[in-house]
Structures are given as C-alpha cells and as structure tokens.
Design a protein around this motif. Structure first.
Motif, PDB file in Angstrom:
ATOM      1  N   GLN A  69      45.185 -14.718 213.440  1.00  0.00           N
ATOM      2  CA  GLN A  69      44.048 -14.471 212.548  1.00  0.00           C
ATOM      3  C   GLN A  69      43.237 -15.713 212.809  1.00  0.00           C
ATOM      4  N   THR A 174      44.720  -7.163 211.123  1.00  0.00           N
ATOM      5  CA  THR A 174      44.276  -6.884 209.452  1.00  0.00           C
ATOM      6  C   THR A 174      44.765  -5.315 209.139  1.00  0.00           C
ATOM      7  N   GLU A 175      44.775  -5.080 207.976  1.00  0.00           N
ATOM      8  CA  GLU A 175      45.054  -3.800 207.346  1.00  0.00           C
ATOM      9  C   GLU A 175      44.144  -2.617 207.862  1.00  0.00           C
ATOM     10  N   ASN A 176      44.798  -1.582 208.704  1.00  0.00           N
ATOM     11  CA  ASN A 176      44.057  -0.597 208.960  1.00  0.00           C
ATOM     12  C   ASN A 176      44.142   0.624 207.856  1.00  0.00           C
ATOM     13  N   ALA A 238      48.843  -5.219 208.739  1.00  0.00           N
ATOM     14  CA  ALA A 238      48.821  -6.093 210.017  1.00  0.00           C
ATOM     15  C   ALA A 238      50.178  -6.389 210.579  1.00  0.00           C
ATOM     16  N   TYR A 259      36.124  -4.221 204.297  1.00  0.00           N
ATOM     17  CA  TYR A 259      36.960  -4.901 204.809  1.00  0.00           C
ATOM     18  C   TYR A 259      37.173  -5.033 206.200  1.00  0.00           C
ATOM     19  N   ARG A 261      38.385  -5.207 210.382  1.00  0.00           N
ATOM     20  CA  ARG A 261      39.630  -4.530 211.111  1.00  0.00           C
ATOM     21  C   ARG A 261      39.382  -5.446 212.289  1.00  0.00           C
ATOM     22  N   SER A 262      40.362  -6.022 212.736  1.00  0.00           N
ATOM     23  CA  SER A 262      40.593  -6.786 213.965  1.00  0.00           C
ATOM     24  C   SER A 262      41.977  -6.421 214.899  1.00  0.00           C
TER      25      SER A 262
END
Length: 304
Positions: A69, A174-176, A238, A259, A261-262
């Motif tokens: 990250q 990241t969290e989806n 993640a 939030y 997203r990556s």
C-alpha cells in the motif's frame, strides 16, 4: 489471395465490424493444465472452467500489505505527468500505472509469489509471460468505473492475441466492498465471444484507458448476456486474488464512497500464444499495454 485475406480467414473471433454479428462460441479450453500441474485443486479448476473466474483468499499475506500500500502511494505521488504509462482521471488523479514491475522491486516480487506465478502456469498449461501489468487506483468519491467489456476483445483486436489462452490476476490491496466499485463479472460468459461494432480509431488506447467506447457490446447484447449468465460481484479483504479468464464479461461501477479501492493487476499470457499483427487495428498498441519483447520467466525471477 492477399496477406490481409489470409489473416481474416484465420480470424476465429472477428470484431470491430461495420454491422452486428451473432455471438461466437469459444473454441479453446479455459483451463489448460492438469490438477497435478500446480497449486489449484481439481475442484478449483472445475470452478474456473465453469464460471470463468476463481477467488483465492490470502494470495498476499497480511505482513505484505502495508508495504504494498505504501508502494502504491509512493508510485502515485511520483507519477510523471508526461509518462504515457500514467493514466489519469479527467480530474487529474492517477487512475492506472502500467509496467509497475519494471520500476518497483516490491511489485516485481509479488509476480513471482508461490500464490501467483504457479497458478498462472497451471491455468495456461505452459510457461507464461506478462502481457500487461498495472496498478489500478480508485480513490474515494472520485474513482470512475470500467464499462462492461471482454479483455480478449481488445487484446485480439488491438494487440494481435490469436487465442483465448491468457488469464488475469487482480490482487486487492484494499477491502473490496459491494459499494466501493468492486468488480462485477458475468459467470460463464467467457464461453462466448461477442463481436463489437465500430472500427478502431488510430491511437484508440489514448482515450479508451480512461473511458472505453470502442470494443464494448451494445446494450441489447449486454442485456441478453446478463439474462443468460447473471452477474456476480467480487468482494473480499485486502490480499485476495481474483483470477479471471481473458474473455469473461466484466466491469465496475464508480466509487462514490469514502473508501478507496486499489489493486495490482497482472495479465499472464502463454508463451505458446505469441502476439501477431492486430486483427482489427492499423498498428499494435505500445509495449507497456501489450508486451511483444519478452522472455518467459521462471518461479525464481521476473524477466521483463
């Protein structure tokens, strides 16, 4: 018969046409390797063959995530506005960075993890190379989505990929959530190729990477596909890896939540599926979008 006519005669998946053409059944298998050929079980392979995608939790261990990250933040902060590999949203924020494995040792190491490279080799049943790699950033409130499309349609039309023998791996950093632009897929749609209408403009990639308008099915086709196959939304924490076939219909909505997203996005192609001249474009896209100069790499090291 001219060379162009010979090429067209060998093209099993015509697209970018003047008039609409009926969907074409896929010829190639989805899974090329045997259960004994890698870390995936027979059940995993059957699921991939049936649905065209597979979710693998913990592809990247938790200790890796803060480093990755931070690496994405570092790359985005240092992005050169004149570098064509840096794709920006209309508002100026970084949308995608291509070839990150060439200037980030951290990301290049991810490619060769035991949870990544051996899976690609098993699914494709051969040595593999990176056809394309990028990081995707979808910041909160401003991240725009990706319209419904099949990656193979573009890779075939503009890169000259002859067969459906490539697979993508999207590793979430990241969290989806269901509400922050997570990917949607039409399970089973990988078994059908949907020809598209509209010729490829010159240098189409300069605009299509921000908003794709050429090489996407019309609404009637998408509606019929959704009614036939349904839509799944892929969520998870993640570190989760989503593997999906090159021809599956997929897309994502914009992110209007706080939030971000990556993800790291890796496209593996079989070394037995070498690129040819583009099937529906005047010239191939740049190397950072469709690699032509490469070697297969082993599980020990990445070779660009």
């Amino acid at each position: 018969m001219s060379t162009e006519q010979l090429t067209r005669a060998a093209d099993r998946y015509p697209t970018r046409l003047d008039t609409r053409l009926d969907p074409i059944d896929r010829v190639e298998p989805t899974v090329w390797g045997p259960p004994a050929g890698g870390p995936l079980t027979e059940s995993d392979l059957q699921s991939m063959e049936r649905n065209g995608y597979l979710v693998r939790p913990d592809a990247v261990d938790s200790p890796w995530l803060p480093t990755l990250q931070s690496e994405l933040e570092r790359i985005a902060a240092r992005a050169d506005s004149d570098d064509p590999r840096i794709i920006r949203e209309p508002g100026g924020s970084v949308r995608s960075v291509f070839q990150p494995h060439l200037f980030s040792d951290v990301i290049s190491e991810v490619v060769t993890l035991d949870t990544v490279l051996p899976v690609a080799r098993q699914l494709l049943g051969s040595d593999v190379y990176l056809h394309q790699a990028r990081i995707n950033l979808m910041p909160g409130f401003t991240g725009s989505g990706f319209y419904w499309h099949s990656d193979f349609e573009t890779w075939h039309a503009e890169d000259g990929m002859p067969e459906m023998r490539a697979v993508s791996c999207s590793i979430a950093l990241t969290e989806n959530y269901p509400y922050n632009g997570s990917l949607m897929v039409m399970p089973g749609s990988h078994r059908v190729f949907y020809p598209c209408v509209g010729a490829t403009p010159r240098n189409n990639h300069t605009s299509s990477l921000v908003k794709q308008e050429i090489g996407v099915p019309d609404r009637a086709t998408l509606t019929a596909a959704a009614e036939r196959f349904g839509i799944d939304q892929v969520t998870g924490p993640a570190g989760t890896a989503l593997w999906f076939d090159c021809n599956i219909m997929h897309g994502s909505g914009s992110n209007i939540t706080p939030y971000p997203r990556s993800n790291i996005f890796l496209v593996f192609n079989s070394v037995e599926n070498q690129l040819e001249a583009p099937f529906s474009a005047d010239e191939p896209r740049p190397e950072y979008l469709g690699a032509r100069t490469h070697q297969a790499f082993s599980t020990a090291a990445l070779v660009g």
